[in-house]
Design a protein around this motif. Structure first.
Motif, PDB file in Angstrom:
ATOM      1  N   ALA A  23     -16.104   2.525  23.910  1.00 16.69           N
ATOM      2  CA  ALA A  23     -15.774   3.956  23.961  1.00 16.69           C
ATOM      3  C   ALA A  23     -14.691   4.307  22.957  1.00 16.69           C
ATOM      4  O   ALA A  23     -14.787   5.315  22.238  1.00 16.69           O
ATOM      5  N   LEU A  24     -13.651   3.471  22.871  1.00 14.98           N
ATOM      6  CA  LEU A  24     -12.553   3.751  21.955  1.00 14.98           C
ATOM      7  C   LEU A  24     -13.008   3.666  20.496  1.00 14.98           C
ATOM      8  O   LEU A  24     -12.655   4.515  19.675  1.00 14.98           O
ATOM      9  N   LEU A  25     -13.791   2.646  20.189  1.00 15.34           N
ATOM     10  CA  LEU A  25     -14.267   2.477  18.811  1.00 15.34           C
ATOM     11  C   LEU A  25     -15.155   3.641  18.397  1.00 15.34           C
ATOM     12  O   LEU A  25     -15.002   4.205  17.303  1.00 15.34           O
ATOM     13  N   ALA A  26     -16.094   4.017  19.271  1.00 15.54           N
ATOM     14  CA  ALA A  26     -16.991   5.133  18.943  1.00 15.54           C
ATOM     15  C   ALA A  26     -16.200   6.423  18.748  1.00 15.54           C
ATOM     16  O   ALA A  26     -16.500   7.217  17.851  1.00 15.54           O
ATOM     17  N   ALA A  27     -15.181   6.639  19.573  1.00 19.29           N
ATOM     18  CA  ALA A  27     -14.380   7.859  19.455  1.00 19.29           C
ATOM     19  C   ALA A  27     -13.601   7.883  18.147  1.00 19.29           C
ATOM     20  O   ALA A  27     -13.537   8.901  17.464  1.00 19.29           O
ATOM     21  N   ILE A  28     -13.023   6.743  17.774  1.00 13.13           N
ATOM     22  CA  ILE A  28     -12.208   6.694  16.558  1.00 13.13           C
ATOM     23  C   ILE A  28     -13.070   6.881  15.318  1.00 13.13           C
ATOM     24  O   ILE A  28     -12.757   7.672  14.421  1.00 13.13           O
ATOM     25  N   VAL A  29     -14.185   6.168  15.269  1.00  9.62           N
ATOM     26  CA  VAL A  29     -15.023   6.234  14.080  1.00  9.62           C
ATOM     27  C   VAL A  29     -15.712   7.598  13.975  1.00  9.62           C
ATOM     28  O   VAL A  29     -16.118   8.015  12.886  1.00  9.62           O
ATOM     29  N   SER A  30     -15.823   8.317  15.088  1.00  5.15           N
ATOM     30  CA  SER A  30     -16.440   9.647  15.070  1.00  5.15           C
ATOM     31  C   SER A  30     -15.629  10.648  14.267  1.00  5.15           C
ATOM     32  O   SER A  30     -16.095  11.767  14.021  1.00  5.15           O
ATOM     33  N   LEU A  31     -14.417  10.262  13.851  1.00  3.17           N
ATOM     34  CA  LEU A  31     -13.605  11.157  13.039  1.00  3.17           C
ATOM     35  C   LEU A  31     -14.286  11.541  11.741  1.00  3.17           C
ATOM     36  O   LEU A  31     -13.953  12.561  11.137  1.00  3.17           O
ATOM     37  N   ASP A  32     -15.258  10.728  11.285  1.00  3.39           N
ATOM     38  CA  ASP A  32     -15.919  11.086  10.027  1.00  3.39           C
ATOM     39  C   ASP A  32     -16.961  12.173  10.221  1.00  3.39           C
ATOM     40  O   ASP A  32     -17.519  12.689   9.250  1.00  3.39           O
ATOM     41  N   GLY A  33     -17.240  12.533  11.475  1.00  4.97           N
ATOM     42  CA  GLY A  33     -18.132  13.656  11.750  1.00  4.97           C
ATOM     43  C   GLY A  33     -19.605  13.359  11.631  1.00  4.97           C
ATOM     44  O   GLY A  33     -20.437  14.255  11.776  1.00  4.97           O
TER      45      GLY A  33
ATOM     46  N   LEU B 209     -15.367  18.130  16.876  1.00  6.34           N
ATOM     47  CA  LEU B 209     -14.401  18.336  15.798  1.00  6.34           C
ATOM     48  C   LEU B 209     -14.926  19.400  14.834  1.00  6.34           C
ATOM     49  O   LEU B 209     -16.143  19.512  14.648  1.00  6.34           O
ATOM     50  N   PRO B 210     -14.038  20.162  14.214  1.00  5.65           N
ATOM     51  CA  PRO B 210     -14.499  21.279  13.372  1.00  5.65           C
ATOM     52  C   PRO B 210     -15.472  20.878  12.283  1.00  5.65           C
ATOM     53  O   PRO B 210     -16.295  21.679  11.859  1.00  5.65           O
ATOM     54  N   TRP B 211     -15.369  19.636  11.795  1.00  5.20           N
ATOM     55  CA  TRP B 211     -16.278  19.191  10.746  1.00  5.20           C
ATOM     56  C   TRP B 211     -17.451  18.391  11.309  1.00  5.20           C
ATOM     57  O   TRP B 211     -18.253  17.850  10.562  1.00  5.20           O
ATOM     58  N   GLY B 212     -17.548  18.295  12.640  1.00  4.29           N
ATOM     59  CA  GLY B 212     -18.604  17.488  13.235  1.00  4.29           C
ATOM     60  C   GLY B 212     -19.942  18.194  13.344  1.00  4.29           C
ATOM     61  O   GLY B 212     -20.969  17.544  13.460  1.00  4.29           O
ATOM     62  N   GLY B 213     -19.964  19.501  13.353  1.00  5.74           N
ATOM     63  CA  GLY B 213     -21.237  20.220  13.399  1.00  5.74           C
ATOM     64  C   GLY B 213     -21.259  21.371  14.381  1.00  5.74           C
ATOM     65  O   GLY B 213     -21.364  22.542  13.972  1.00  5.74           O
TER      66      GLY B 213
END
Length: 488
Positions: A114-124, A165-169
């Motif tokens: 969960a933590l890894l997926a959340a952190i890497v999701s920063l790239d959107g 996130l604003p750049w996520g979609g």
């Protein structure tokens, strides 16, 4: 009398044509008969002619493009910025730390997922997130014989929360559809989204405890003794050293990975671990001497965004330019990095500008106003002031059974107009529309979910049966937190 009937008939015609246009758009993109960009342009252009306002199409599109340009700029440069940060290795130590934390404890591994997926999701980008997460965590799940649907489910939910996130979609689409600032939508939602992310971590903890009770706790060495036949397979690329065979030391080493750099899915044998690899620890794009500069730049950028020191598009434009110039001072290297992320940039920015046609026609022809009036008439009077709550609840099934493009560009504007008639602000409606994203990321209409289940070798039906109930619970938790904090 004839004139009166015509006045009644014309709004009704606009209402019908508006719903038919949205339905046509949804059907075509769900059946994959047209790409979202093509459908966003051609379908409204055709219906603009049907309404008899084809001569004004250019005005509608120009007005839409003018209002959407800041959103498109924000998306373009946010993708470039976080892509560069992954390239230079900003997130590598975070992934190594998570893998060290996991050891061979099933509970820690699920929480780490969960933590890894959340952190890497920063790239959107969902596909990149799933490639990184699965390539890092799959070997641990496989070695310890843990449930792979737990991995896919937790990763999808964590990514779903971070996808706002604003750049996520979704936030960009909501801002685009309602002509709002993405920061005004997202920043007040942060407390509710943090509650949702905490809910995913707590759920991961509970699911991990269930896996621990089922399997017990082993060290990696003990787990590997049971699978000596597989010891020659590559498990992870050590961030500080070479790849090599499966050994207890591998738990501490894995670089992060952008989907473009991740290893393949390995062999086809069901009883073998795939040779997933993280980013090459010796890749030429790494900039270890600039690590703290990049870390401080990212923290400063996110802080400035939250404090609204400058508009988000300006912040990411400056951040991307600075990151490229400092990390890659030579122009050919800068061009190479821009080219590496050009596909994502073009797809996302193209979608935003194509949406200008759809939203421009919907608004300019008066369709959205007519549909909103009809919805106001059919929605019970008592529910009018609670349209934000209604929108939040509707976002669960609607974003699951239709694409984000269909929901945000086709449905949300109509709901927002109906809400406005009862005094509900567009910002509240936009925020409420985001709560369904943890469930949306497991929708069969999301291409990234097929990357997730494919790399993890999980049947899509098994993933769906597992994740739907938990994801719906996380969505409702975010909605409840939003209402409690007065955000929605």
């Amino acid at each position: 009398m004839g004139c009166s009937r015509a006045n009644v008939r014309y709004p009704l015609m606009l209402t019908i044509l508006g719903f038919v246009m949205i339905a046509t758009f949804l059907v075509l993109i769900m059946l994959k008969k047209m790409s979202p960009i093509a459908a966003l342009v051609l379908i409204p252009a055709l219906f603009c002619v049907f309404v008899g306002k084809g001569a004004h199409l250019g005005d509608y599109v120009i007005d839409g493009v003018s209002s959407l340009a800041p959103t498109a700029a924000m998306l373009m440069f946010a993708i470039v910025y976080f892509g560069v940060m992954i390239d230079v290795g900003l997130f590598d130590p975070i992934v190594r730390g998570i893998l060290r934390f996991c050891r061979a404890d099933p509970m820690r591994i699920v929480v780490g997922t969960a933590l890894l997926a959340a952190i890497v999701s920063l790239d959107g980008d969902g596909s990149t997130t799933f490639m990184i997460t699965v390539s890092a965590m799959y070997p641990l799940y496989k070695r310890l014989k843990m449930s792979l649907v737990v991995m896919t489910g937790v990763a999808a939910m964590a990514n779903g929360v971070m996808n706002t996130l604003p750049w996520g979609g979704p936030t960009a689409r909501a801002a685009t559809a309602l002509k709002l600032d993405a920061g005004d939508i997202f920043v007040p939602m942060i407390p509710a989204l943090l509650v949702g992310l905490l809910g995913v971590v707590v759920l991961a903890y509970v699911l991990g405890l269930r896996e621990r009770r089922r399997l017990g706790v082993l060290t990696l060495d003990e787990a590997l003794v049971k699978e000596e036949a597989e010891e020659t397979e590559t498990v992870l690329v050590g961030a500080g050293g070479g790849s090599g065979t499966a050994s207890g030391k591998q738990a501490g080493g894995s670089g992060t990975a952008s989907g473009k750099h991740t290893g393949g899915t390995g062999t086809d044998a069901d009883d073998e671990d795939d040779d997933f690899q993280g980013l090459d620890p010796n890749r030429p794009t790494l900039r270890p001497k600039l690590y703290w500069f990049n870390a401080l730049l990212t923290v400063g950028l996110l802080t400035a965004m939250i404090m609204e020191l400058l508009p988000i598009p300006v912040l990411f434009l400056l951040g991307a330019a600075l990151a490229l110039s400092v990390n890659f001072p030579h122009i050919p290297d800068q061009k190479a990095r821009l080219a590496a992320h050009a596909d994502n940039v073009l797809n996302v920015s193209g979608m935003v500008f194509a949406a200008a046609v759809f939203t421009g026609v919907l608004q300019g022809t008066g369709m959205v106003d007519s549909m909103a009036e009809w919805m106001v008439d059919v929605i019970p009077e008592g529910m009018g002031p609670h349209m934000a709550l209604v929108t939040g609840l509707l976002s669960l099934p609607l974003t699951y059974f239709m694409s984000n493009d269909g929901f945000y560009f086709g449905v949300l504007p109509v709901l927002a107009e109906a809400g406005a008639a009862h005094g509900v602000s567009p910002l509240e409606m936009a925020r409420a529309s985001l709560v369904g994203q943890p469930l949306h990321m497991s929708s069969p209409l999301v291409p990234a979910v097929y990357v997730l289940v494919g790399m993890a070798r999980v049947e899509f039906g098994d993933h769906t049966r597992f994740v739907v109930k938990w994801a719906a619970m996380i969505c409702l938790l975010i909605l409840a937190a939003g209402i409690l904090f007065g955000i929605i």
